[in-house]
Design an enzyme around this catalytic site. Structure first.
Site, PDB file in Angstrom:
ATOM      1  N   THR A 117       2.557  37.057 -65.266  1.00  0.00           N
ATOM      2  CA  THR A 117       2.728  35.789 -64.769  1.00  0.00           C
ATOM      3  C   THR A 117       1.901  34.808 -65.572  1.00  0.00           C
ATOM      4  O   THR A 117       0.709  35.369 -65.862  1.00  0.00           O
ATOM      5  CB  THR A 117       2.364  35.553 -63.254  1.00  0.00           C
ATOM      6  OG1 THR A 117       0.883  35.763 -62.983  1.00  0.00           O
ATOM      7  CG2 THR A 117       3.227  36.447 -62.515  1.00  0.00           C
ATOM      8  N   GLU A 120       7.423  37.848 -59.948  1.00  0.00           N
ATOM      9  CA  GLU A 120       7.313  39.029 -59.056  1.00  0.00           C
ATOM     10  C   GLU A 120       8.570  39.492 -58.411  1.00  0.00           C
ATOM     11  O   GLU A 120       8.710  40.549 -57.848  1.00  0.00           O
ATOM     12  CB  GLU A 120       6.204  38.690 -57.982  1.00  0.00           C
ATOM     13  CG  GLU A 120       4.644  38.640 -58.412  1.00  0.00           C
ATOM     14  CD  GLU A 120       4.578  37.253 -58.951  1.00  0.00           C
ATOM     15  OE1 GLU A 120       5.482  36.463 -59.202  1.00  0.00           O
ATOM     16  OE2 GLU A 120       3.268  37.005 -58.877  1.00  0.00           O
ATOM     17  N   LYS A 148      -1.323  16.571 -48.299  1.00  0.00           N
ATOM     18  CA  LYS A 148      -1.624  16.632 -47.042  1.00  0.00           C
ATOM     19  C   LYS A 148      -2.160  15.185 -46.636  1.00  0.00           C
ATOM     20  O   LYS A 148      -3.198  14.808 -47.145  1.00  0.00           O
ATOM     21  CB  LYS A 148      -2.791  17.587 -46.707  1.00  0.00           C
ATOM     22  CG  LYS A 148      -3.005  17.671 -45.079  1.00  0.00           C
ATOM     23  CD  LYS A 148      -3.813  18.984 -44.930  1.00  0.00           C
ATOM     24  CE  LYS A 148      -3.829  19.300 -43.381  1.00  0.00           C
ATOM     25  NZ  LYS A 148      -4.889  20.311 -43.006  1.00  0.00           N
ATOM     26  N   TRP A 182       2.102  17.107 -43.758  1.00  0.00           N
ATOM     27  CA  TRP A 182       2.506  17.490 -45.001  1.00  0.00           C
ATOM     28  C   TRP A 182       3.483  16.673 -45.553  1.00  0.00           C
ATOM     29  O   TRP A 182       4.394  16.472 -44.914  1.00  0.00           O
ATOM     30  CB  TRP A 182       2.836  19.144 -45.095  1.00  0.00           C
ATOM     31  CG  TRP A 182       1.641  20.035 -44.638  1.00  0.00           C
ATOM     32  CD1 TRP A 182       1.842  20.478 -43.445  1.00  0.00           C
ATOM     33  CD2 TRP A 182       0.376  20.402 -45.322  1.00  0.00           C
ATOM     34  NE1 TRP A 182       0.542  21.393 -43.472  1.00  0.00           N
ATOM     35  CE2 TRP A 182      -0.032  21.177 -44.269  1.00  0.00           C
ATOM     36  CE3 TRP A 182       0.019  19.736 -46.553  1.00  0.00           C
ATOM     37  CZ2 TRP A 182      -1.089  21.778 -45.061  1.00  0.00           C
ATOM     38  CZ3 TRP A 182      -0.939  20.692 -47.094  1.00  0.00           C
ATOM     39  CH2 TRP A 182      -1.685  21.657 -46.149  1.00  0.00           C
TER      40      TRP A 182
END
Ligand code: ADP
Length: 546
Positions: free
Chosen positions: A184, A328, A439, A444
């Site tokens: 990654t 992944e 935030k 959010w």
């Protein structure tokens, strides 16, 4: 139990053998670094793959060894995929856009024994060579006539193949043997290796061939703009031969005009890539006033496909499959092919459905959980951190106990780091990466939603929404935008344009114009670097009070 089915291992070599036998006319067309175009069919590919496998074995490569590639999308890279894994070694694809530091780290961490590289990447290796393993063998992926001068000893790919037998009996081994490795990009800390097995790779190929059903079909030409140097080009090098589709490999030129010309010439039906690439192609399509001749399907993933982009393609009868996944996960987790009943919906509703990240593929289970790890309802409203499990999902990281220990929850699900909702029709909506959510006053705001809405303004070519510190609200959203022309929409115009989709407090407080956004090695906007670039930026209210 007695009298049961046979057990035949799911090996990558079986895909090649099958294509050589059952799909003899399909194959690969590649734009070469040598500057010309090369074409052959799967049986011809198989001969060279056998030669390469013998050459690797002659150099002592055996089960479990890592062999690295640093290469564009082309037939030699495809040959490496199959030859390396076919003999039980591990094909470690390296992303050439990684930093020198990351490259040095992963080559040493993987303990690669041979590194195959395209001529274009000689300078990258020259710059880091002294930090790479001393006994490494370098092979340049070209013929003798095109061998560049290298400041390090290097073999020639075509010479390596010469004289080797064009046939091979592929060895049989456990299907849980590793076949490929991809790190990654590691936005923080060292890159982490996802080690794919033969079994996971074959199952993933089945899965995408079944789920992304619009793209595949015997005899179709598919263009992986997604690189073979990262997450196996989303599985295309395996799924295409499996279904008898041909691959069109673009080489290094991925700009709109180059892609358009290649797609036109090779009658590409389906093309796969990240949104940034499609911005270039769409601009070229607009400039020419037509689409490439046979173009009917595009798969967009890696980051959220803006609604305006989906609309742009669909209006030209190019079906959009919006996919979500990660390194992944091999990488495809969900796909945006609509169920039959949704295909009949009015245009606007279809586009809205396609802007979601789609339904899970077979073999991937999804759950969203709250802060205490409690599963949340899949009602389209509840939002939580997304966890996955499946046959092609990592159970940990290659040679990394620390990261492996943190990868799974107590029930064995992998934490994606994404925040999402899932609706009753099974559609996933990625709200954000957990670390990119903004935030404000304890609530959010989805940066993806803001970007998506802003990008439907004609004056904005690309943008990123990030949170900047605010003494009262903790964070407030600002938009960092790249203009598409001379005329730049004002902050008020942007706010007004997107206001139907947001509460007032969710609208951005500022717009910062930049020439370009920093990108990651996998073609996404790098919010990490963007935040770094804006460390000295002050929210407008702070400036007023200063
Ligand atoms: P890759 O290695 O394929 O670039 P990474 O593993 O680096 O993928 O990143 C995966 C992340 O990219 C996901 O966790 C998600 O945050 C983001 N992503 C991928 N596809 C989408 C999508 N269609 N919409 C929104 N985010 C996406």
């Amino acid at each position: 139990m007695e009298g049961m089915m046979m057990h035949r291992p799911l090996l990558v070599s079986t895909i090649l053998e099958y294509a050589m036998n059952a799909h003899r006319k399909a194959g690969i067309t590649s734009v070469r670094t040598e500057g010309d175009t090369h074409s052959y069919n799967y049986p011809e590919a198989g001969v060279r793959i056998a030669q390469l496998a013998h050459a690797l074995q002659a150099r002592g490569i055996t089960l479990g060894d890592r062999v690295a590639t640093l290469a564009w999308n082309g037939y030699r890279h495809f040959e490496l995929y199959y030859a390396i894994s076919g003999i039980g070694a591990v094909c470690h694809t390296i992303n050439p856009r990684l930093s020198a530091e990351q490259l040095i780290y992963i080559v040493n961490h993987a303990e690669d024994r041979i590194l195959f590289l395209d001529t274009t990447f000689v300078p990258i290796i020259a710059a880091v060579k002294e930090h790479l393993p001393e006994d490494m063998t370098y092979v340049i992926m070209t013929d003798r006539a095109h061998m560049p001068d290298t400041p390090f000893p290097a073999l020639c790919y075509e010479e390596l193949l010469e004289g080797q037998p064009g046939q091979i009996t592929w060895p049989e081994f456990d299907e849980n043997t590793a076949c490929s490795l991809c790190y990654t990009s590691g936005t923080t800390g060292n890159p982490k290796g996802a080690l794919y097995s033969h079994r996971s790779t074959v199952l993933h190929a089945f899965t995408i061939a079944i789920s992304l059903r619009h793209s595949f079909g015997e005899g179709r030409a598919i263009l992986p703009v997604v690189p073979l140097f990262h997450v196996n080009a989303w599985g295309l090098p395996y799924a295409a031969p499996l279904v008898g589709a041909s691959l069109v490999m673009p080489g290094p030129a991925l700009d709109g005009p180059s892609l358009f010309a290649l797609m036109d010439r090779e009658k590409v039906y389906s093309a796969w890539g990240v949104p940034t690439v499609w911005m270039g192609l769409l601009a070229e399509i607009r400039a020419q006033g037509r689409k490439p001749e046979n173009f009917g399907d595009v798969v967009i993933g890696g980051s959220a496909a803006p609604k305006a982009m989906i609309e742009g393609f669909e209006k030209m009868d190019i079906s959009v499959g919006h996919a979500w996944g990660m390194t992944e996960m091999s990488p495809v987790g969900t796909h945006g092919c609509l169920p039959q009943w949704m295909e009949a919906l009015p245009f606007e509703e279809r586009i809205a459905a396609k802007a979601k990240q789609g339904r899970r593929v077979y073999g991937v289970d999804l759950k969203i959980v709250d802060e205490d790890g409690r599963p949340q309802p899949q009602d389209g409203k509840a939002i939580g951190e997304l966890f996955v499990r499946g046959n092609a999902v990592v159970s940990g990281y290659f040679r990394n106990e620390e990261a492996s220990a943190k990868a799974l929850d107590a029930e064995g699900w992998f934490g994606t780091g994404d925040v999402a909702s899932i609706d009753p029709d099974g559609f996933l909506v990625i709200q954000d990466r957990a670390k990119d959510l903004i935030k404000s006053g304890g609530e959010w705001i989805s940066s993806i939603d803001l970007e998506n809405a802003a990008m439907s303004l004609p004056g904005i070519a690309n943008c990123a929404a990030i949170g900047v510190p605010h003494p009262r609200w903790d964070e407030r959203p600002v938009l960092v935008a790249v203009a598409s022309g001379e005329a730049r929409p004002s902050l008020d115009e942007i706010r007004e344009h997107i206001s139907p989709h947001f509460a007032k407090w969710q609208l951005p407080d500022d717009v910062i114009w930049v020439d370009a956004l920093p990108m990651t090695a996998t073609g996404k906007v790098s919010k990490l670097n963007l935040r770094k670039q804006l460390v000295d930026y002050e929210h407008p209210e702070l400036r007023e009070t200063a």
